[in-house]
Scaffold this motif. Structure first.
Motif, mmCIF file in Angstrom:
data_model
loop_
_atom_site.group_PDB
_atom_site.id
_atom_site.type_symbol
_atom_site.label_atom_id
_atom_site.label_comp_id
_atom_site.label_asym_id
_atom_site.label_seq_id
_atom_site.Cartn_x
_atom_site.Cartn_y
_atom_site.Cartn_z
ATOM 1 N N LEU A 440 -12.265 -6.885 1.970
ATOM 2 C CA LEU A 440 -10.968 -6.236 1.809
ATOM 3 C C LEU A 440 -9.796 -7.217 1.824
ATOM 4 N N GLU A 441 -9.815 -8.191 2.730
ATOM 5 C CA GLU A 441 -8.701 -9.138 2.786
ATOM 6 C C GLU A 441 -8.596 -9.951 1.499
ATOM 7 N N GLU A 442 -9.764 -10.411 0.999
ATOM 8 C CA GLU A 442 -9.763 -11.162 -0.266
ATOM 9 C C GLU A 442 -9.314 -10.265 -1.413
ATOM 10 N N ALA A 443 -9.700 -8.987 -1.356
ATOM 11 C CA ALA A 443 -9.292 -8.050 -2.399
ATOM 12 C C ALA A 443 -7.777 -7.907 -2.420
ATOM 13 N N ILE A 444 -7.168 -7.791 -1.210
ATOM 14 C CA ILE A 444 -5.709 -7.653 -1.137
ATOM 15 C C ILE A 444 -5.018 -8.887 -1.702
ATOM 16 N N GLU A 445 -5.591 -10.061 -1.470
ATOM 17 C CA GLU A 445 -5.026 -11.297 -2.038
ATOM 18 C C GLU A 445 -5.008 -11.229 -3.565
ATOM 19 N N ASP A 446 -6.085 -10.684 -4.162
ATOM 20 C CA ASP A 446 -6.123 -10.539 -5.620
ATOM 21 C C ASP A 446 -5.084 -9.538 -6.114
ATOM 22 N N PHE A 447 -4.948 -8.419 -5.403
ATOM 23 C CA PHE A 447 -3.943 -7.426 -5.813
ATOM 24 C C PHE A 447 -2.539 -8.010 -5.685
ATOM 25 N N ASP A 448 -2.332 -8.858 -4.641
ATOM 26 C CA ASP A 448 -1.039 -9.534 -4.492
ATOM 27 C C ASP A 448 -0.747 -10.412 -5.715
ATOM 28 N N LYS A 449 -1.756 -11.154 -6.155
ATOM 29 C CA LYS A 449 -1.576 -12.030 -7.325
ATOM 30 C C LYS A 449 -1.254 -11.208 -8.575
ATOM 31 N N ALA A 450 -1.952 -10.079 -8.721
ATOM 32 C CA ALA A 450 -1.699 -9.224 -9.887
ATOM 33 C C ALA A 450 -0.265 -8.695 -9.862
ATOM 34 N N ILE A 451 0.197 -8.282 -8.681
ATOM 35 C CA ILE A 451 1.555 -7.737 -8.559
ATOM 36 C C ILE A 451 2.602 -8.822 -8.789
ATOM 37 N N ALA A 452 2.293 -10.053 -8.387
ATOM 38 C CA ALA A 452 3.221 -11.164 -8.648
ATOM 39 C C ALA A 452 3.385 -11.374 -10.156
ATOM 40 N N LEU A 453 2.286 -11.181 -10.899
ATOM 41 C CA LEU A 453 2.339 -11.335 -12.361
ATOM 42 C C LEU A 453 2.942 -10.112 -13.040
ATOM 43 N N LYS A 454 2.633 -8.922 -12.506
ATOM 44 C CA LYS A 454 3.136 -7.667 -13.083
ATOM 45 C C LYS A 454 3.658 -6.784 -11.943
ATOM 46 N N PRO A 455 4.901 -6.985 -11.540
ATOM 47 C CA PRO A 455 5.442 -6.269 -10.373
ATOM 48 C C PRO A 455 5.414 -4.748 -10.508
ATOM 49 N N LYS A 456 5.389 -4.234 -11.736
ATOM 50 C CA LYS A 456 5.400 -2.788 -11.933
ATOM 51 C C LYS A 456 4.022 -2.250 -12.333
ATOM 52 N N SER A 457 2.981 -2.942 -11.911
ATOM 53 C CA SER A 457 1.621 -2.477 -12.199
ATOM 54 C C SER A 457 1.239 -1.364 -11.224
ATOM 55 N N ALA A 458 1.206 -0.148 -11.719
ATOM 56 C CA ALA A 458 0.858 1.000 -10.868
ATOM 57 C C ALA A 458 -0.554 0.862 -10.323
ATOM 58 N N LYS A 459 -1.468 0.356 -11.160
ATOM 59 C CA LYS A 459 -2.870 0.273 -10.728
ATOM 60 C C LYS A 459 -3.061 -0.789 -9.654
ATOM 61 N N ALA A 460 -2.331 -1.883 -9.749
ATOM 62 C CA ALA A 460 -2.439 -2.922 -8.718
ATOM 63 C C ALA A 460 -1.915 -2.399 -7.389
ATOM 64 N N HIS A 461 -0.775 -1.705 -7.416
ATOM 65 C CA HIS A 461 -0.234 -1.120 -6.184
ATOM 66 C C HIS A 461 -1.177 -0.060 -5.618
ATOM 67 N N HIS A 462 -1.730 0.778 -6.491
ATOM 68 C CA HIS A 462 -2.621 1.841 -6.031
ATOM 69 C C HIS A 462 -3.868 1.254 -5.358
ATOM 70 N N ASN A 463 -4.482 0.251 -6.005
ATOM 71 C CA ASN A 463 -5.704 -0.333 -5.440
ATOM 72 C C ASN A 463 -5.418 -1.101 -4.150
ATOM 73 N N ARG A 464 -4.264 -1.753 -4.100
ATOM 74 C CA ARG A 464 -3.917 -2.446 -2.852
ATOM 75 C C ARG A 464 -3.701 -1.439 -1.727
ATOM 76 N N GLY A 465 -3.115 -0.292 -2.102
ATOM 77 C CA GLY A 465 -2.943 0.766 -1.099
ATOM 78 C C GLY A 465 -4.263 1.257 -0.564
ATOM 79 N N LEU A 466 -5.248 1.403 -1.466
ATOM 80 C CA LEU A 466 -6.574 1.843 -1.016
ATOM 81 C C LEU A 466 -7.190 0.821 -0.056
ATOM 82 N N ALA A 467 -7.058 -0.454 -0.410
ATOM 83 C CA ALA A 467 -7.637 -1.505 0.436
ATOM 84 C C ALA A 467 -6.952 -1.545 1.802
ATOM 85 N N LYS A 468 -5.635 -1.404 1.827
ATOM 86 C CA LYS A 468 -4.898 -1.430 3.098
ATOM 87 C C LYS A 468 -5.242 -0.205 3.949
#
Length: 502
Positions: A440-468
């Motif tokens: 999970l922690e490594e997964a959140i790091e990946d979602f963080d990277k995705a959001i840094a590249l695409k701040p308005k990515s709904a799917k990245a925010h949603h998946n990070r929310g699930l992991a958190k």
């Protein structure tokens, strides 16, 4: 834009005069002061250069006889004068023969083909009372003699050529009529003649001598074209377009210049303008398969998918082994949902030229058709051909996920991220694999990277929310879910994103 009515009116003016007598025609791209032979012009220029007066009664014919006598030994000793003259004329020698044609449209071509900043003209010479002979008698020479060219030279035949032998080297003004062709009409006439009469550079200049003469007509256009290529190769597209445009201005029949300008315009996202240039290139060169392919590519980008397929079809009629036409038609058919047909096109392209991209595309279609195992074979082959293809690794990751090979999928996404570190979707999918596998922690790091590249990515925010949430951080998860909901309407539907459920 061609206005056939205006051009027909101009042609009719000439034909009305033609109907009143028997005429031959000569096209001149500039309005010179005299209708003269090249031998006459040579001596006139020579005397002017030397600052000496030049009399119109200069003995041009006597000089020509000496030239013919000397040249005869290089042909054959019993060759008649006209045969020697014709050979000299054909190879660019200086004679008193003046080129005419019996075809008004050929004369129009010569009147318009070049010197686009000058008016041209068509000369009408009445042949009434003019003797037609098979040879020149320098002892009993007439002032004007009509001569048919010897032999069956293809250029002479197509141009309906006839020579007027002028003993003075020029034609008296009282002997001919002039119809001027305004400079603004020249390019339109050339298009008209090509479209409706089949008269253009390739048909007029259809032998090696004609080719050489034609090449001499447009050296500046060729120079501008290659300057454009030089800038194009440096990705200086605006500068390249300027030079291609100048080449077209100098030579309106330059299909390759239109083609290259279209490519440069497409590079600048001027897609509609690019299509217009491809249209013109195809108009000038109907068997230009590459132009059909490129025009089809742009139509695909613009969403005109059926029209794009028609262009690819035409390209393949012209060249049945055009690999890009097959691959691009396959891609366009995929967008139309015609997946079986797309696979057939990719099969044909692979048979002609196995390629990493084509295997990747075919594998993607097979995956979309729920054949993940077959698709993996294509992605394996694509990676074998190009081990640095991020698309192949990314798509194989999707296929491995579809087969429930989660570890393999995660490794493929890892490789894709190494090769293409700024692709947000890769990080989202790798994060989903890690989250599913419990990292999970490594997964959140990946979602963080995705959001840094695409701040308005709904799917990245949603998946990070699930992991958190799975990590027991409900408040942080709630913020991500709220952002996902906010950005949901703005995000493109990307069905290559793996859904995450935790």
């Amino acid at each position: 834009m061609i206005d056939p009515k205006n051009l027909n009116k101009k042609i009719q003016e000439i034909l009305d005069k033609y109907d009143k007598g028997k005429y031959i025609f000569r096209g001149e791209r500039e309005c010179y002061d005299k209708v003269s032979s090249n031998l006459y012009r040579y001596y006139r220029k020579l005397y002017k250069t030397r600052g000496r007066p030049f009399d119109n009664h200069f003995p041009v014919s006597k000089l020509e006889k000496k030239i013919v006598d000397r040249a005869r030994r290089h042909i054959r000793l019993d060759a008649p004068n006209i045969e020697v003259l014709t050979e000299l004329q054909h190879h660019g020698g200086k004679t008193t023969l003046i080129d005419f044609t019996q075809n008004i449209y050929v004369a129009l071509f010569f009147a318009c083909n070049g010197s686009f900043d000058e008016d041209g003209r068509v000369i009408l010479f009445s042949t009434s009372g003019i003797q037609k002979q098979t040879d020149i008698d320098y002892e009993k020479e007439n002032e004007y003699t009509l001569i048919s060219p010897t032999g069956k030279d293809p250029r002479v035949v197509f141009q309906s050529s006839v020579f007027l032998h002028a003993s003075r080297g020029y034609i008296e003004e009282s002997k001919y009529e002039i119809f001027e062709i305004e400079k603004d009409l020249k390019k339109e006439f050339l298009d008209y003649l090509r479209r409706y009469c089949g008269i253009e550079n390739e048909t007029i200049y259809n032998d090696i001598q004609g080719f050489i003469e034609n090449q001499e007509n447009y050296p500046d256009a060729e120079a501008e074209f290659y300057l454009g290529v030089t800038y194009h190769d440096k990705n200086l597209f605006a500068e390249a377009i300027e030079h291609y445009s100048e080449a077209i201005e100098l030579n309106p029949q330059f299909a390759e210049a239109y083609f290259n300008r279209a490519v440069a315009k497409a590079d600048l996202e001027k897609l509609q303008e690019a299509i217009e240039d491809y249209n013109q290139a195809i108009e000038l060169k109907p068997k230009f398969a590459e132009a059909y392919v490129n025009r089809g590519n742009i139509k695909t980008r613009l969403g005109n998918l059926e029209e794009a397929i028609q262009d690819f079809d035409q390209a393949l009629k012209l060249n049945s082994e055009h690999v890009e036409a097959y691959t691009n038609r396959g891609y366009t058919k995929t967008l139309l949902g015609r997946k079986e047909e797309a696979i057939e096109d990719y099969n044909q392209a692979i048979e002609l030229k196995p390629d990493n991209e084509t295997y990747t595309n075919r594998g993607s279609v097979k995956l979309a058709m729920s054949y993940p195992e077959e698709s993996i074979k294509d992605f394996d082959k694509a990676i074998e051909l190009n081990p640095k293809s991020p698309e192949a690794y990314y798509n194989r990751g999707l296929a491995n996920y579809a087969m429930n090979y989660l570890e393999e999928a995660m490794k493929d996404f890892e490789k894709a991220a190494q090769l293409r570190p700024k692709h947000a979707e890769t990080y989202i999918n790798r994060g989903s694999m890690k989250a599913t596998l419990g990292y999970l922690e490594e997964a959140i790091e990946d979602f963080d990277k995705a959001i840094a590249l695409k701040p308005k990515s709904a799917k990245a925010h949603h998946n990070r929310g699930l992991a958190k949430r799975a990590m027991g951080k409900p408040e942080e998860a709630k913020k991500d879910f709220e952002k996902a909901e906010k950005f949901k309407s703005e995000e493109d539907n990307n069905n290559t994103i793996i859904p995450l459920t935790l």
